[in-house]
Write a protein that holds these residues in place. Structure first.
Motif, PDB file in Angstrom:
ATOM      1  N   SER A  18      21.642   4.623  11.033  1.00 35.12           N
ATOM      2  CA  SER A  18      20.858   3.741  11.896  1.00 35.12           C
ATOM      3  C   SER A  18      20.060   4.560  12.923  1.00 35.12           C
ATOM      4  O   SER A  18      20.103   5.791  12.939  1.00 35.12           O
ATOM      5  CB  SER A  18      21.777   2.744  12.586  1.00 35.12           C
ATOM      6  OG  SER A  18      22.743   3.426  13.373  1.00 35.12           O
ATOM      7  N   GLN A  19      19.345   3.881  13.798  1.00 32.55           N
ATOM      8  CA  GLN A  19      18.420   4.498  14.749  1.00 32.55           C
ATOM      9  C   GLN A  19      19.083   5.584  15.598  1.00 32.55           C
ATOM     10  O   GLN A  19      18.529   6.653  15.814  1.00 32.55           O
ATOM     11  CB  GLN A  19      17.832   3.402  15.662  1.00 32.55           C
ATOM     12  CG  GLN A  19      16.664   3.856  16.535  1.00 32.55           C
ATOM     13  CD  GLN A  19      15.359   3.915  15.744  1.00 32.55           C
ATOM     14  OE1 GLN A  19      15.265   3.406  14.631  1.00 32.55           O
ATOM     15  NE2 GLN A  19      14.342   4.562  16.304  1.00 32.55           N
ATOM     16  N   HIS A  68      17.287   0.275   8.610  1.00 39.42           N
ATOM     17  CA  HIS A  68      16.035   0.224   9.364  1.00 39.42           C
ATOM     18  C   HIS A  68      15.581   1.608   9.818  1.00 39.42           C
ATOM     19  O   HIS A  68      14.998   1.761  10.904  1.00 39.42           O
ATOM     20  CB  HIS A  68      16.159  -0.728  10.566  1.00 39.42           C
ATOM     21  CG  HIS A  68      16.556  -2.114  10.162  1.00 39.42           C
ATOM     22  ND1 HIS A  68      15.798  -2.914   9.338  1.00 39.42           N
ATOM     23  CD2 HIS A  68      17.681  -2.846  10.444  1.00 39.42           C
ATOM     24  CE1 HIS A  68      16.406  -4.069   9.144  1.00 39.42           C
ATOM     25  NE2 HIS A  68      17.556  -4.051   9.800  1.00 39.42           N
ATOM     26  N   LYS A  79      13.869   5.400   7.840  1.00 42.27           N
ATOM     27  CA  LYS A  79      13.309   5.913   6.597  1.00 42.27           C
ATOM     28  C   LYS A  79      14.128   7.093   6.107  1.00 42.27           C
ATOM     29  O   LYS A  79      14.558   7.928   6.896  1.00 42.27           O
ATOM     30  CB  LYS A  79      11.859   6.332   6.800  1.00 42.27           C
ATOM     31  CG  LYS A  79      10.931   5.187   7.158  1.00 42.27           C
ATOM     32  CD  LYS A  79       9.514   5.694   7.344  1.00 42.27           C
ATOM     33  CE  LYS A  79       8.564   4.531   7.707  1.00 42.27           C
ATOM     34  NZ  LYS A  79       7.183   5.006   7.920  1.00 42.27           N
ATOM     35  N   ASP A 115      18.492   0.530   1.027  1.00 41.81           N
ATOM     36  CA  ASP A 115      17.574   0.424   2.158  1.00 41.81           C
ATOM     37  C   ASP A 115      17.640  -1.002   2.687  1.00 41.81           C
ATOM     38  O   ASP A 115      17.445  -1.964   1.921  1.00 41.81           O
ATOM     39  CB  ASP A 115      16.161   0.766   1.721  1.00 41.81           C
ATOM     40  CG  ASP A 115      15.216   0.980   2.908  1.00 41.81           C
ATOM     41  OD1 ASP A 115      14.133   1.536   2.692  1.00 41.81           O
ATOM     42  OD2 ASP A 115      15.569   0.567   4.045  1.00 41.81           O
ATOM     43  N   ALA A 116      17.907  -1.169   3.968  1.00 43.91           N
ATOM     44  CA  ALA A 116      18.059  -2.499   4.555  1.00 43.91           C
ATOM     45  C   ALA A 116      16.739  -3.150   4.921  1.00 43.91           C
ATOM     46  O   ALA A 116      16.717  -4.329   5.311  1.00 43.91           O
ATOM     47  CB  ALA A 116      18.947  -2.415   5.796  1.00 43.91           C
ATOM     48  N   LYS A 117      15.639  -2.419   4.804  1.00 45.29           N
ATOM     49  CA  LYS A 117      14.350  -2.947   5.238  1.00 45.29           C
ATOM     50  C   LYS A 117      13.942  -4.145   4.381  1.00 45.29           C
ATOM     51  O   LYS A 117      14.000  -4.107   3.150  1.00 45.29           O
ATOM     52  CB  LYS A 117      13.295  -1.849   5.159  1.00 45.29           C
ATOM     53  CG  LYS A 117      11.931  -2.280   5.709  1.00 45.29           C
ATOM     54  CD  LYS A 117      10.929  -1.146   5.623  1.00 45.29           C
ATOM     55  CE  LYS A 117       9.565  -1.590   6.166  1.00 45.29           C
ATOM     56  NZ  LYS A 117       8.568  -0.498   6.076  1.00 45.29           N
ATOM     57  N   ASP A 118      13.523  -5.226   5.056  1.00 46.77           N
ATOM     58  CA  ASP A 118      13.012  -6.437   4.410  1.00 46.77           C
ATOM     59  C   ASP A 118      14.040  -7.073   3.452  1.00 46.77           C
ATOM     60  O   ASP A 118      13.672  -7.663   2.428  1.00 46.77           O
ATOM     61  CB  ASP A 118      11.723  -6.138   3.643  1.00 46.77           C
ATOM     62  CG  ASP A 118      10.612  -5.619   4.539  1.00 46.77           C
ATOM     63  OD1 ASP A 118       9.826  -4.773   4.049  1.00 46.77           O
ATOM     64  OD2 ASP A 118      10.560  -6.043   5.705  1.00 46.77           O
ATOM     65  N   ARG A 119      15.302  -6.985   3.782  1.00 50.36           N
ATOM     66  CA  ARG A 119      16.345  -7.599   2.939  1.00 50.36           C
ATOM     67  C   ARG A 119      17.284  -8.424   3.811  1.00 50.36           C
ATOM     68  O   ARG A 119      17.577  -8.068   4.957  1.00 50.36           O
ATOM     69  CB  ARG A 119      17.155  -6.536   2.193  1.00 50.36           C
ATOM     70  CG  ARG A 119      16.335  -5.710   1.236  1.00 50.36           C
ATOM     71  CD  ARG A 119      17.136  -4.627   0.587  1.00 50.36           C
ATOM     72  NE  ARG A 119      18.179  -5.139  -0.310  1.00 50.36           N
ATOM     73  CZ  ARG A 119      18.992  -4.353  -1.014  1.00 50.36           C
ATOM     74  NH1 ARG A 119      18.898  -3.047  -0.906  1.00 50.36           N
ATOM     75  NH2 ARG A 119      19.887  -4.897  -1.821  1.00 50.36           N
ATOM     76  N   GLU A 160      20.747  -9.580   5.152  1.00 48.05           N
ATOM     77  CA  GLU A 160      22.000  -8.836   5.275  1.00 48.05           C
ATOM     78  C   GLU A 160      23.056  -9.341   4.303  1.00 48.05           C
ATOM     79  O   GLU A 160      23.815  -8.549   3.735  1.00 48.05           O
ATOM     80  CB  GLU A 160      22.538  -8.945   6.715  1.00 48.05           C
ATOM     81  CG  GLU A 160      21.943  -7.955   7.672  1.00 48.05           C
ATOM     82  CD  GLU A 160      22.684  -7.920   8.999  1.00 48.05           C
ATOM     83  OE1 GLU A 160      22.154  -7.306   9.923  1.00 48.05           O
ATOM     84  OE2 GLU A 160      23.789  -8.508   9.101  1.00 48.05           O
TER      85      GLU A 160
END
Length: 1261
Positions: free
Chosen positions: A85-86, A118, A120, A175-179, A181
């Motif tokens: 994560s970030q 979230h 890359k 990859d959790a982007k645009d999915r 949970e």
């Protein structure tokens, strides 16, 4: 221990090692970013799937080192999930975790799944973005470090971190982007199982009211005795809980096997390529996944066969409904040893018919049938879904009870209907219940209908007939009716039973679950929802009443029932009388029930196709001459006012005159009731006579009990050649049986309970095929002389009993007031008799004639309150029932007696003596032979002659003699006192004592255990404690519950003394022994307990084994205690096991021997051990020393026979035969004179020496 091989393609050459796994999944994450969101949801999903997941709840500040526990958790996990994560890289702890995880992957092939939450993957790989900022922050802290060594270590760590981030970014992840949970988490969980090769472990369902089934299946799973795999079929109707139960056990145990759970197989296989898809799932679950597509079902079957033969598996195949499915999923090669297979199905016949069970090495097979929940469990389950609590709200108690009763323990119905009524008012509940009676719930009906849809058309019609008319009816009765309706009932009913749509009760009655019955009736109702007269069957009394008011559009009705008593007159218009004109148009009607109906009009209107006519409570005094009954097979006139049935049998002229008055013959000259097979006229209290049996020559059953005015049954009964069953019970005015009844050749059962047989004629001969005769409440002839001492029978009674046919198999003489003198001296002519019932008679002993029944299997003498002795019952006996015989004091068996089920109630042990040979023997202590007491080490025993005693079911308030008890190879006594015998050498305060058996040159003969209970005050009803003896060395435990549960004492202390006949197989030198007492006392607790032990050794001074008779018992220590074994090496010794079924024992909270009694059978009791008896009475051995010992044992046994049972004729006969054998055998080895002297010395004085000599010389042979 699990072996991991080449998982996740580690770069190391070390591909195989052994690891102790503690966790399935390790979660590595930055708590600041995801702990309260994504990680929380992911962790819950993993736990719900029964995956053991490590989640550290403590946050470590930046710069702190990773905790040692985390490194251990990583090493003991099969999978690691890194949630990048970030702020992940800002935590040195997270970075250290990542390094440890990748190191474990490199060395041991740990599975690593990166989640790019979230962020890359390129930012992680190149340390840019937030990951670049974090690394720059770490470098800044390093540069600020003044200690050169620490700065160097910090720099080394940063290089490892960078390498780890680069490596993890290159792994395949998610990859959790645009999915969503939820979708991401679901995929992660499924991927873990796919990668591990482990099927998804389901969350454990909530089980309510299934405790017995859980215990049964748990025991089955633990049983590892089979070498060919174990198959368990869980049977039951749809929605009864089969799948739920299977899921529960799969969730508990799937991690122990290579496992697979395939749900809803029947539906899936019905789809296009469904069988192949199911095969693929099973094959992938239990073997390595193949990327090669297989389109041939037989190829998949071969692959599955290979996997099953080489892997220990746990399979659950849910809702199987055809043989093809089982054959495709099992093949026929069998299972690997230790495999467990669970099949759920609604068809009981499937499993054992599949190809697997036709192979030579068949797997072990078990069935578990689910019958539904109890009333309390039903209420709990309903309330859980309707109120989210275990019990209903006060206002809802009545409606909840009504709905629970409607569901009859059906879990799906309780769940579905409970959810439907959540937060509904009481009025809405009532309206809902009323609607259910007219229209069942569609979801429940759909589940139940699955089994029905699989039936052939004939069986569907059979199901509808039973659902509408015959639930609760005798199976034979129903089959007779429906066979006449051209419906195949024999195979049809069996099919319905196999499909769990029907069951058979204890009285052979048809039992159908209420929901199934309503489903069947609902199918008929759909034929014409608004017009009942257009349906094929009408069972609702209100609708039947309305239909009988019509005179058209009723030609399709097959069956109709009407009981006037069930109608609510306020809802009906007009008179309740019925005109027969309505029947004239019912051309298809075959089943008609008109109970308590007032009939108007001509009986010619009755349809000629009738097969069953039931007219309970009919006001008719005779049968109308114009009633059409040519095709009738069952005619039931019970509770009617009929006075005479049939026509007189006698001279031809009167016969012709009365022919048209009582029964009209058909125009074709055939008998009017030529098809009749069953005639029922129960409780017709005005019926005086039965005549004209020649009109129904096919009659099979004549049922006329409780016709209290019946005085004559016509001699024409001889025309009923097919008659097999006659019931004339309680026909108290019936003065004689027809003489011609003896001419019947197929009669199997006659019930005469409550009839006065004393005036019956003697010509009851020639009944060659009579199979069962019951005669109840027969009065003893008042002319019998009371001075007759032998078993004599009055002239009439002797003629009656002696005329019983040789083919008789069941004789019942319940409540006949028969004494021993009422029986004939011999029953040898009844050589085929299998069942004899003498319940409720004032017999003092088992009648001598019973011994002459060589094939007798069942003997019942319950409630014989005068019964004192049962001696030498027939050796073929399998069931002996002696409940509630309060004076019973002796049961003696022959040595060759076969194992039998002994059914007793709680015994009222008499004060002086009591014996059930092989089970328990009670006698006054002062009557026990001195040699026996010395042999068990009881010398100088200071026992008072009298004491107070309480038996299990009654108090004896006056003093009784001190008793010696013997059971299970244990002698015992209780007496008042506070000092142990002096020969008790090991002593200890408290409820237990431990010791080691010392070395001795002599063999251990037994162990004496003494327990002193010192009471704080005088009390009654002191419960004897349970004694537990454990041999720690040999891992054996014996738990003993005394046959007498309580005693009264007049003092403040009680001594409980026991002797255990242990041998070297149970105990030997050096064994560590622990003896303890346990149990609560009624009305008091012992304030002080003292235990003591004394060992008894065979020092050789006692030349003869006076305990030979006691050792010959079968169910004793050192004998056959298999039925009392609970687990390996543990035995519970309690005579309760002899008396009760498993269910009753559980009510008493007694432990039950699971291995021997898992299905609830009674113990197969055998009085004597065949092996030990053969040792005592067997042929001499060749070696002279062994022969001498054997011969002396026989002499000893001979002596005990005469001493204990000298007055018994059979024992004297046996003793004579044994003496003759001894004479011949001993003389051959020692000569006549020496042999005789040896014999006389060994047998000792039996009353006097001359008695022994007489037997030796054979004078009494």
């Amino acid at each position: 221990m699990v072996t991991v091989t080449d998982i996740s393609q580690p770069s190391s050459s070390s591909s195989t090692t052994t690891i102790d796994y503690e966790y399935d999944v390790f979660l590595s994450f930055r708590g600041l970013d995801t702990r309260l969101s994504f990680i929380s949801h992911l962790h819950k999903a993993l736990v719900d799937a029964n995956l053991t997941t490590f989640l550290d709840n403590e946050e470590i500040q930046t710069g702190e080192s990773m905790k040692p526990g985390l490194e251990r958790a990583i090493k003991s996990s099969r999978v690691s999930i890194t949630v990048l994560s970030q702020n992940y890289a800002s935590s040195t702890w997270c970075l250290d975790e990542l390094v440890a995880i990748l190191d474990q992957r490199k060395k041991f092939g740990q599975i690593v799944i990166p989640i790019f939450f979230h962020v890359k993957a390129t930012d992680v790989r190149k340390q840019q973005g937030s990951f670049g900022e974090a690394m720059r922050e770490h470098r800044s802290k390093m540069d600020k470090e003044t200690d050169a060594e620490k700065r160097s270590r910090w720099g080394q760590r940063m290089e490892v971190w960078k390498s780890a981030l680069t490596e993890v970014a290159g792994l395949k992840g998610e990859d959790a982007k645009d999915r969503l949970e939820t979708e991401l988490i679901e995929k992660i969980v499924k991927d873990i199982y796919h990668i591990l090769g482990t099927p998804l472990r389901i969350s454990l369902p909530l089980l309510i009211g299934m405790d017995n089934s859980v215990k049964f299946i748990t025991s089955w799973l633990k049983d590892g005795s089979s070498h060919t795999g174990d198959v368990l079929t869980i049977l039951g109707m749809g929605g009864i809980g089969k799948t739920t139960l299977a899921k529960y056990f799969y969730g508990l145990h799937c991690h122990e096997y290579r496992s697979s759970f395939i749900e809803d197989i029947g539906r899936r296989c019905a789809e296009l390529n469904g069988t192949r898809d199911v095969q693929k799932q099973l094959c992938d679950d239990i073997s390595k996944k193949s990327l090669i597509r297989v389109d041939d079902v037989s190829v998949y079957t071969s692959k599955i066969e290979e996997a099953l033969a080489h892997e220990k598996v746990l399979l659950v195949l849910d809702d199987v409904d055809s043989l093809d499915q089982l054959d495709a999923l099992f093949g026929e090669k069998g299972f690997h040893s230790g495999s467990k297979i669970i099949i759920t199905t609604k068809d009981a016949s499937l499993t054992e018919r599949c190809a697997l069970f036709k192979a030579k090495a068949k797997p072990s097979y078990t069935e578990c049938t689910l019958k539904g929940l109890s009333a309390s469990a039903s209420m709990e389950l309903l309330c859980l879904h309707a109120f989210t609590s275990n019990c209903p709200n006060e206002d809802y108690k009545d409606v909840s009870g009504t709905l629970a009763r409607y569901c009859e323990g059906h879990p799906l119905a309780l769940k579905v209907l409970g959810k439907s009524l959540y937060k509904r008012s009481v009025r809405e509940w009532k309206d809902f219940i009323d609607r259910l009676k007219k229209q069942p719930n569609s979801h429940i009906e759909q589940v139940l209908k699955m089994s029905f849809d699989s039936l052939p058309d004939d069986d569907k019609n059979l199901f509808k007939h039973i659902a509408c008319f015959f639930v609760g009816t005798n199976r034979d009765f129903t089959e007779t009716i429906l066979n006449a309706c051209n419906i195949s009932t024999n195979s049809g009913i069996n099919n319905l039973i196999d499909k769990c749509l029907l069951s058979i009760g204890v009285n052979n009655n048809l039992i159908m679950h209420r929901l199934l019955q309503e489903m069947g009736r609902g199918l008929v109702r759909k034929e014409s929802p608004e017009k009942p007269w257009k349906r094929s069957r009408i069972w609702c009394h209100e609708e039947s009443f309305q239909v009988l008011k019509r005179t058209k559009d009723t030609e399709d009705i097959l069956g109709l029932t009407l009981d006037i008593r069930m109608l609510k007159s306020e809802k009906l218009d007009g008179s309740l009388d019925f005109n027969t004109d309505a029947l004239s148009k019912m051309e298809s009607l075959m089943l008609l029930q008109l109970n308590y109906v007032q009939i108007k009009g001509s009986c010619e209107n009755f349809p000629e196709e009738l097969r069953w006519l039931c007219m309970h409570g009919s006001p008719l005094k005779s049968i109308p001459s114009n009633l059409r009954m040519e095709k009738l097979v069952v005619f039931d006139m019970s509770y009617s006012k009929i006075e005479s049935f049939g026509m007189h049998y006698g001279e031809l002229q009167p016969l012709v005159k009365r022919q048209n008055q009582l029964i009209r013959s058909s125009s074709k000259g055939k008998p009017l009731l030529g098809s009749l097979k069953i005639l029922v006229m129960s409780f017709c209290k005005q019926l005086c006579s039965l005549h004209g049996f020649f009109e129904f020559p096919l009659l099979e059953r004549l049922i006329i009990p409780n016709c209290t005015s019946l005085i004559q049954v016509c001699e024409s009964i001889q025309n009923c050649d097919e008659l097999v069953f006659i019931d004339m019970s309680n026909c108290k005015k019936l003065k004689k049986l027809p003489r011609t009844i003896g001419m019947l050749k197929k009669v199997k059962t006659i019930l005469l309970n409550g009839c006065d047989l004393s005036v019956f004629p003697t010509e009851t001969r020639d009944m060659d095929s009579l199979q069962t005769l019951k005669a109840g409440d027969v009065c003893r002839n008042s002319q019998t002389s009371s001075s007759v001492s032998v078993e004599v029978i009055p002239t009439v009674r002797r003629s009656f009993m002696n005329s019983l046919p040789m083919s008789l198999v069941h004789l019942s003489l319940m409540n006949n007031n028969l004494s021993n003198n009422s029986f004939p001296p011999d029953f040898s002519s009844l050589s085929l008799l299998k069942k004899l019932c003498l319940d409720g008679n004032p017999i003092v002993s088992m009648p001598n004639c019973v011994r002459s029944l060589p094939r007798l299997e069942i003997l019942s003498m319950r409630h014989c309150e005068m019964l004192e002795t049962v001696e030498h019952p027939p050796s073929a006996l399998r069931v002996l029932t002696l409940g509630f015989c309060s004076r019973l004091r002796k049961i003696i068996f022959d040595e060759e007696m076969a194992p039998l089920s002994l059914r007793l109630s709680l015994l009222s042990f008499v004060k002086s003596s009591f014996v059930i040979e092989g089970m328990v023997k009670i006698q006054p202590l002062d009557h026990v032979e001195h040699e026996v007491l010395c042999s068990i080490g009881w010398v100088n025993l200071e026992v008072r002659k009298y004491q107070l005693l309480t038996t299990p079911d009654r108090f004896i308030e006056k003093r009784s003699r001190s008793q010696m008890y013997y059971e299970f190879g244990i002698f015992s006594t209780t007496y008042e006192g506070n000092e142990m015998p002096t020969w008790i050498s090991y002593r200890s305060k408290g409820q237990s004592i431990s010791f080691t058996i010392p070395s001795s040159p002599y063999n251990l003969r037994g162990l004496n255990f003494c327990c002193v209970l010192k009471l704080p005050y005088l009390t009654n009803n002191v419960k004897l404690p349970t004694i537990i003896i454990s041999n720690i060395t040999k891992e054996r435990t014996w738990i003993y519950n005394h046959c007498v549960s309580c005693v009264n004492v007049a003092e403040k202390s009680l001594i409980f003394l026991t002797h255990w006949m242990f041998g070297k197989n149970e105990m030997e030198d050096g064994d560590q022994i622990v003896v303890s007492v346990a149990g609560k006392y009624a009305n008091n607790v012992a304030s002080n307990v003292e235990c003591g032990v004394g060992l008894v050794f065979d020092d050789g001074r006692m030349k003869k084994d006076v305990l030979g008779y006691y050792k010959s018992w079968n169910h004793i220590i050192g004998g056959d205690l298999s039925a009392f074994q609970t687990t390996a090496g543990e035995y519970i010794l309690s005579f309760f096991f002899f008396m009760f079924d498993l269910e009753i024992l559980q009510c008493f909270r007694l432990s039950v021997a699971e291995s021997a009694r898992s299905k609830g059978e009674r113990i197969r009791f055998r009085a004597f051990s065949q092996q030990k008896y053969d040792e005592l009475c067997g042929a001499p051995k060749e070696a002279k020393d062994e022969f001498t010992l054997n011969a002396l044992q026989q002499c000893l046994y001979f002596r005990q026979l005469l001493h204990v049972f000298a007055d018994d004729e059979k024992t004297r006969s046996q003793a004579s035969k044994l003496a003759a054998r001894l004479n011949m055998a001993l003389s051959r080895h020692y000569g006549q004179e020496d042999a005789k002297e040896m014999y006389l010395q060994a047998t000792g004085p039996v009353k006097d020496r001359a008695t022994s000599e007489e037997y030796w010389e054979g004078d009494e042979t």
